[in-house]
Design a protein around this motif. Structure first.
Motif, PDB file in Angstrom:
ATOM      1  N   GLY A  72       0.726  -1.249  -0.058  1.00  0.00           N
ATOM      2  CA  GLY A  72       0.173   0.111   0.137  1.00  0.00           C
ATOM      3  C   GLY A  72       0.735   1.189   0.056  1.00  0.00           C
ATOM      4  N   GLY A  73       2.212   1.216  -0.709  1.00  0.00           N
ATOM      5  CA  GLY A  73       2.898   2.438  -0.396  1.00  0.00           C
ATOM      6  C   GLY A  73       3.990   2.410   0.606  1.00  0.00           C
ATOM      7  N   ASN A  74       3.828   1.410   1.372  1.00  0.00           N
ATOM      8  CA  ASN A  74       4.714   1.458   2.663  1.00  0.00           C
ATOM      9  C   ASN A  74       6.299   1.020   2.331  1.00  0.00           C
ATOM     10  N   VAL A  75       6.357   0.075   0.959  1.00  0.00           N
ATOM     11  CA  VAL A  75       7.601  -0.286   0.884  1.00  0.00           C
ATOM     12  C   VAL A  75       8.488   0.889   0.309  1.00  0.00           C
ATOM     13  N   GLY A  76       7.860   1.541  -0.710  1.00  0.00           N
ATOM     14  CA  GLY A  76       8.572   2.833  -1.158  1.00  0.00           C
ATOM     15  C   GLY A  76       8.987   3.917  -0.361  1.00  0.00           C
ATOM     16  N   VAL A  77       8.039   4.174   0.633  1.00  0.00           N
ATOM     17  CA  VAL A  77       7.963   5.289   1.613  1.00  0.00           C
ATOM     18  C   VAL A  77       9.000   4.800   2.703  1.00  0.00           C
ATOM     19  N   ASP A  78       9.283   3.466   3.072  1.00  0.00           N
ATOM     20  CA  ASP A  78      10.496   3.164   3.866  1.00  0.00           C
ATOM     21  C   ASP A  78      11.911   3.346   3.260  1.00  0.00           C
ATOM     22  N   VAL A  79      11.739   3.198   1.911  1.00  0.00           N
ATOM     23  CA  VAL A  79      13.243   3.363   1.187  1.00  0.00           C
ATOM     24  C   VAL A  79      13.421   5.075   1.266  1.00  0.00           C
ATOM     25  N   VAL A  80      12.417   5.859   1.096  1.00  0.00           N
ATOM     26  CA  VAL A  80      12.958   7.368   1.481  1.00  0.00           C
ATOM     27  C   VAL A  80      13.232   7.523   3.004  1.00  0.00           C
ATOM     28  N   LEU A  90      13.929  11.827  -2.797  1.00  0.00           N
ATOM     29  CA  LEU A  90      12.839  12.253  -2.171  1.00  0.00           C
ATOM     30  C   LEU A  90      11.633  11.326  -2.544  1.00  0.00           C
ATOM     31  N   GLY A  91      10.660  11.638  -2.324  1.00  0.00           N
ATOM     32  CA  GLY A  91       9.406  10.606  -2.611  1.00  0.00           C
ATOM     33  C   GLY A  91       8.000  11.171  -2.415  1.00  0.00           C
ATOM     34  N   LEU A  92       7.056  10.517  -2.423  1.00  0.00           N
ATOM     35  CA  LEU A  92       5.772  10.496  -2.468  1.00  0.00           C
ATOM     36  C   LEU A  92       5.141  10.113  -1.013  1.00  0.00           C
ATOM     37  N   GLY A  93       4.484  11.094  -0.169  1.00  0.00           N
ATOM     38  CA  GLY A  93       3.825  10.363   1.126  1.00  0.00           C
ATOM     39  C   GLY A  93       2.403  10.927   0.722  1.00  0.00           C
ATOM     40  N   GLY A  94       1.683  10.485   1.563  1.00  0.00           N
ATOM     41  CA  GLY A  94       0.156  10.927   1.440  1.00  0.00           C
ATOM     42  C   GLY A  94      -0.640  10.177   2.398  1.00  0.00           C
ATOM     43  N   ILE A  95      -1.997  10.227   2.237  1.00  0.00           N
ATOM     44  CA  ILE A  95      -3.012   9.691   2.766  1.00  0.00           C
ATOM     45  C   ILE A  95      -2.799   8.265   3.346  1.00  0.00           C
ATOM     46  N   SER A 117      11.577  14.215   6.463  1.00  0.00           N
ATOM     47  CA  SER A 117      11.263  15.787   6.292  1.00  0.00           C
ATOM     48  C   SER A 117      10.326  16.086   5.514  1.00  0.00           C
ATOM     49  N   TYR A 118       9.298  16.874   5.761  1.00  0.00           N
ATOM     50  CA  TYR A 118       8.297  17.284   5.234  1.00  0.00           C
ATOM     51  C   TYR A 118       8.275  18.460   4.232  1.00  0.00           C
ATOM     52  N   ILE A 119       8.090  18.522   3.109  1.00  0.00           N
ATOM     53  CA  ILE A 119       8.604  19.637   2.265  1.00  0.00           C
ATOM     54  C   ILE A 119       7.489  20.375   1.712  1.00  0.00           C
ATOM     55  N   SER A 120       6.442  19.816   1.003  1.00  0.00           N
ATOM     56  CA  SER A 120       5.339  20.509   0.524  1.00  0.00           C
ATOM     57  C   SER A 120       4.216  19.632   0.120  1.00  0.00           C
ATOM     58  N   GLY A 121       2.985  20.104   0.050  1.00  0.00           N
ATOM     59  CA  GLY A 121       2.023  19.309  -0.469  1.00  0.00           C
ATOM     60  C   GLY A 121       2.286  19.261  -2.090  1.00  0.00           C
ATOM     61  N   MET A 122       1.704  18.369  -2.853  1.00  0.00           N
ATOM     62  CA  MET A 122       1.999  18.075  -4.258  1.00  0.00           C
ATOM     63  C   MET A 122       0.531  18.345  -4.834  1.00  0.00           C
ATOM     64  N   TRP A 123      -0.342  17.506  -4.498  1.00  0.00           N
ATOM     65  CA  TRP A 123      -1.674  17.481  -5.343  1.00  0.00           C
ATOM     66  C   TRP A 123      -2.813  16.986  -4.288  1.00  0.00           C
ATOM     67  N   CYS A 253       2.282  14.583  -0.507  1.00  0.00           N
ATOM     68  CA  CYS A 253       3.201  15.585  -0.252  1.00  0.00           C
ATOM     69  C   CYS A 253       4.521  15.038  -0.578  1.00  0.00           C
ATOM     70  N   LEU A 254       5.397  16.013  -0.615  1.00  0.00           N
ATOM     71  CA  LEU A 254       6.925  15.677  -1.019  1.00  0.00           C
ATOM     72  C   LEU A 254       7.557  15.450   0.118  1.00  0.00           C
ATOM     73  N   ILE A 255       7.993  14.369   0.480  1.00  0.00           N
ATOM     74  CA  ILE A 255       9.020  13.951   1.647  1.00  0.00           C
ATOM     75  C   ILE A 255      10.383  13.641   1.128  1.00  0.00           C
ATOM     76  N   GLY A 256      11.235  13.684   2.603  1.00  0.00           N
ATOM     77  CA  GLY A 256      12.365  13.189   2.092  1.00  0.00           C
ATOM     78  C   GLY A 256      12.863  12.586   3.540  1.00  0.00           C
ATOM     79  N   PRO A 257      13.984  12.072   3.731  1.00  0.00           N
ATOM     80  CA  PRO A 257      14.457  11.479   4.943  1.00  0.00           C
ATOM     81  C   PRO A 257      14.632  12.583   6.022  1.00  0.00           C
TER      82      PRO A 257
END
Length: 323
Positions: A72-80, A90-95, A117-123, A253-257
């Motif tokens: 559900g997106g957790n694999v890629g988010v963990d990479v970030v 960087l990467g995509l975080g979200g709901i 690190s929370y950077i900005s909303g995206m869409w 949102c745009l996230i980073g470590p």
């Protein structure tokens, strides 16, 4: 060529002397990797690639999309989360990963409050409920009646457990008093294929991909999941017109470590503000049913915390807790 003893002794001192200069090199000085935690071909992939193209134009460095899907997106988010905090991953975080997952999973390989690190909303964009053409319903009210008559028989696909698409279906179950069975997929694209083939009765999907299928007459759209109708599809009613109060909007949102240096965060925030204000990107997003959404780093972190708090009761009520 021989090296004198004095020169050889001086060489180890040179690397530390160069380190501060390298650390202060303007960002970005090389290609930036953007992790999309969903498969290629889905709405998040299309929207991400358009944003990265704009960031490439503005920064002069390539922003490359890398798809790392699963859970559900957790694999890629963990990479970030586990990447080096230098601004080049960087990467995509979200709901799904940052709103639902903290309440849904007993344990996660990352901590949404500590590891990013929370950077900005995206869409932001609503989801769309669409059914297979063979399902004998024309609107949300008829779907509710059919689901009540056939409890546990109807199925709904989603891009994965814990996504806003999954949550929309569970909220529909709760608010309509029905029992439809969730069928998770590794992204929207394979779920769409099974919807077209009739292997699932319906699906909740981000509006871009399924709206295209509905315009082609290949699926039947019943309603959007936002509180009101979407500007991208004003002819499709909102589910809330039948179920008052129904509202599940996907956000990213745009996230980073955690630990990205402040000057890099500031530069990234400025790039995002410029990119999301660009008329061509805004128009491109609207064509896909999304709204460009800039927020400051502080606003982004606060939004994530509020979303997590608001969704936790829904996750518990729907019994979505997973190991």
């Amino acid at each position: 060529m021989s090296i004198s003893r004095r020169t050889a002794l001086a060489l180890p001192m040179a690397a530390p002397a160069l380190a501060p200069a390298l650390a202060q090199a303007p960002w970005p000085a090389q290609t930036v990797r953007y992790i999309n935690p969903y498969p290629p071909g889905g709405p998040t992939d299309t929207l991400s690639r358009r944003l990265c193209q704009k960031l490439t134009e503005l920064s002069g460095q390539q922003f490359i999309v890398e798809n790392r899907s699963g859970a559900g997106g957790n694999v890629g988010v963990d990479v970030v989360a586990k990447s080096r905090p230098d601004g080049y991953t960087l990467g995509l975080g979200g709901i799904a990963s940052h709103g639902v997952a903290p309440s849904m999973y007993a344990s996660l390989p990352f901590d949404v409050a500590r590891d990013f690190s929370y950077i900005s909303g995206m869409w932001q964009l609503p989801n769309l409920l669409a059914v297979n053409l063979d399902l004998p319903v024309q609107n949300v009210a008829e779907l509710i009646a059919l689901a009540r008559a056939r409890p546990g028989e109807l199925t709904f696909g989603s891009a994965g457990p814990g996504t806003s698409l999954h949550l929309a279906g569970e909220m529909f179950n709760l608010m309509a008093g029905v029992r439809m069975v969730h069928v998770p997929y590794r992204g929207s694209a394979p779920a769409q294929l099974d919807l077209l083939a009739g292997r699932v009765s319906m699906m909740f999907d981000n509006i871009p991909g399924t709206l295209t299928l509905s315009r082609q007459g290949r699926v039947r759209p019943l309603g959007v999941t936002s509180a009101g109708r979407s500007p991208a599809a004003p002819d499709i009613p909102a589910i809330s017109e039948t179920l008052p109060g129904f509202d599940v909007v996907s956000w990213t949102c745009l996230i980073g470590p955690a630990g990205i240096p402040t000057p890099v965060i500031t530069r990234l925030s400025g790039l995002m503000r410029e990119a999301l204000a660009a008329p061509d990107l805004q128009a491109s997003y609207l064509e896909l049913g999304a709204s460009a959404w800039f927020t400051t780093p502080e606003e982004t972190a606060n939004y994530q915390a509020r979303s997590q708090a608001a969704l936790a009761p829904v996750v518990r009520a729907a019994g979505l807790r997973a190991d």
